[in-house]
Write an enzyme that holds these catalytic residues in place. Structure first.
Site, PDB file in Angstrom:
ATOM      1  N   TYR A   1       9.369  10.548   0.056  1.00 52.30           N
ATOM      2  CA  TYR A   1       9.483   9.213  -0.620  1.00 52.30           C
ATOM      3  C   TYR A   1      10.798   9.776  -1.562  1.00 52.30           C
ATOM      4  O   TYR A   1      11.130   9.247  -2.431  1.00 52.30           O
ATOM      5  CB  TYR A   1       7.873   9.316  -2.169  1.00 52.30           C
ATOM      6  CG  TYR A   1       7.662   7.973  -2.877  1.00 52.30           C
ATOM      7  CD1 TYR A   1       7.815   6.901  -2.177  1.00 52.30           C
ATOM      8  CD2 TYR A   1       7.970   9.165  -4.243  1.00 52.30           C
ATOM      9  CE1 TYR A   1       7.423   6.030  -3.434  1.00 52.30           C
ATOM     10  CE2 TYR A   1       8.113   7.856  -4.987  1.00 52.30           C
ATOM     11  CZ  TYR A   1       7.723   6.329  -4.904  1.00 52.30           C
ATOM     12  OH  TYR A   1       7.481   5.659  -5.736  1.00 52.30           O
TER      13      TYR A   1
ATOM     14  N   ILE B   1       2.871   3.957 -13.004  1.00 55.56           N
ATOM     15  CA  ILE B   1       2.562   2.888 -13.659  1.00 55.56           C
ATOM     16  C   ILE B   1       1.265   2.423 -14.162  1.00 55.56           C
ATOM     17  O   ILE B   1       1.023   3.048 -12.324  1.00 55.56           O
ATOM     18  CB  ILE B   1       3.430   1.445 -12.849  1.00 55.56           C
ATOM     19  CG1 ILE B   1       5.046   2.267 -13.625  1.00 55.56           C
ATOM     20  CG2 ILE B   1       3.137   0.444 -13.964  1.00 55.56           C
ATOM     21  CD1 ILE B   1       5.901   0.974 -12.723  1.00 55.56           C
TER      22      ILE B   1
END
Ligand code: SER
Length: 318
Positions: free
Chosen positions: A142, A172
């Site tokens: 990632y 988030i």
């Protein structure tokens, strides 16, 4: 931004960014797309929606032409922990969607927003107050794809004039759509479990500090960056942005202020723990503050109060 295409519209960020953009720019000018039709009715009913596989460049180009798109938000991503289960799949999804968006924007002279991440940093990066420009040697696929995406964004800007911009998002936190397969997912799940079960078993250990941000700040940051005066941007791909840094003990203490009986337990996931250990404790976002006036609105306690209030309504818990 006049006509906007959102890729991955049904994901954690997209499902809230689409209504946010439609509210600012008009419903018809924001085209939501996702890989299949299984998206919330709100995305389909409130404005244009197209089934689009972001890895299919020809289909993406046709959609861009049909709706006269000038700005693409590429929110397609396989997150950090999920990516480690199938690195080639993560690389393919994360990179091919971006290359398509950049290549098409090269033809249309358009703009591209790409989220980068705290995951773009690695174990040799300075951990505290991580600078904007520093060592970037991530240890996840990632993170490797995010560093590559940052470099590609700058390359397409310098070489072809594509208005590519990005943010290094922290974890988030949001109450509309769950994230999937990320290392920071615990900080979302903890609020659901606090209300539903009164306790939560955390897969990261106490003392694992990570940057985090509440969704309203994340949405505003994306739009403010894309609307920023380009002559003021020294950086582009991507800006450190943060709102808070906490570990599991701190978020539990914040929840306890609202739910005094809440209990935090631990059962460590070694893969997620090693990913978290390789990421910064806290980022320095002073370049974002200086170049386009970034400023978060939510801190840990104000986010906790809002998350719990919104989730009570969503989950119908008194
Ligand atoms: N939230 C992401 C993850 O945990 C980081 O960008 O993978």
């Amino acid at each position: 931004m006049r006509n906007i295409l959102v890729l991955g519209a049904a994901g954690q960020i997209g499902s809230e960014l689409v209504p946010y953009l439609r509210n600012i720019y008009s419903a018809d000018s924001v085209v939501a797309t996702d890989i299949n039709n299984k998206v919330p009715a709100s995305l389909k009913d409130a404005g244009p929606f197209v089934v689009l596989d972001a890895l299919n460049g020809a289909d993406m180009l046709a959609t861009v032409k049909k709706y006269n798109i000038d700005t693409i938000f590429n929110l397609v991503a396989v997150l950090s922990a999920r990516g480690e289960q199938d690195p080639t799949f993560a690389w393919k999804v994360n990179m091919e969607s971006l290359i398509n968006a950049l290549e098409i924007s090269r033809q249309t002279k358009g703009a591209v927003f790409t989220p980068s991440s705290i995951g773009a940093f690695g174990p040799t990066t300075p951990k505290d107050n991580t600078p904007q420009d520093t060592i970037m040697r991530p240890s996840t696929i990632y993170g490797v794809s995010k560093v590559a995406a940052e470099l590609l964004g700058d390359y397409y800007h310098a070489k072809f004039g594509v208005d590519a911009r990005g943010l290094r998002y922290p974890g988030i936190i949001s109450y509309v759509t769950l994230p999937g397969g990320g290392t920071t997912d615990y900080a979302v799940e903890i609020y659901y479990k606090a209300l539903q079960e009164g306790s939560y078993t955390c897969n990261l250990k106490a003392g694992s500090f990570l940057d985090m941000m509440y969704m309203p700040d994340a949405l505003r940051a994306a739009v403010e960056l894309m609307e920023a005066d380009p002559s003021k941007l020294i950086h582009r791909n991507s800006f450190n942005v943060s709102a808070m840094s906490f570990d599991p003990e701190m978020i539990a203490a914040s929840i306890k202020k609202e739910l005094p009986h809440f209990e935090l337990k631990y059962e460590i996931d070694p893969i997620k723990q090693s990913i978290a250990d390789s990421w910064p404790n806290s980022m320095d976002d002073s370049c974002a503050r200086a170049e386009w006036n970034w400023k978060p609105e939510y801190n840990l306690d104000s986010m906790t109060r809002d998350m719990l209030a919104k989730l009570r309504l969503k989950l119908d818990i008194k």
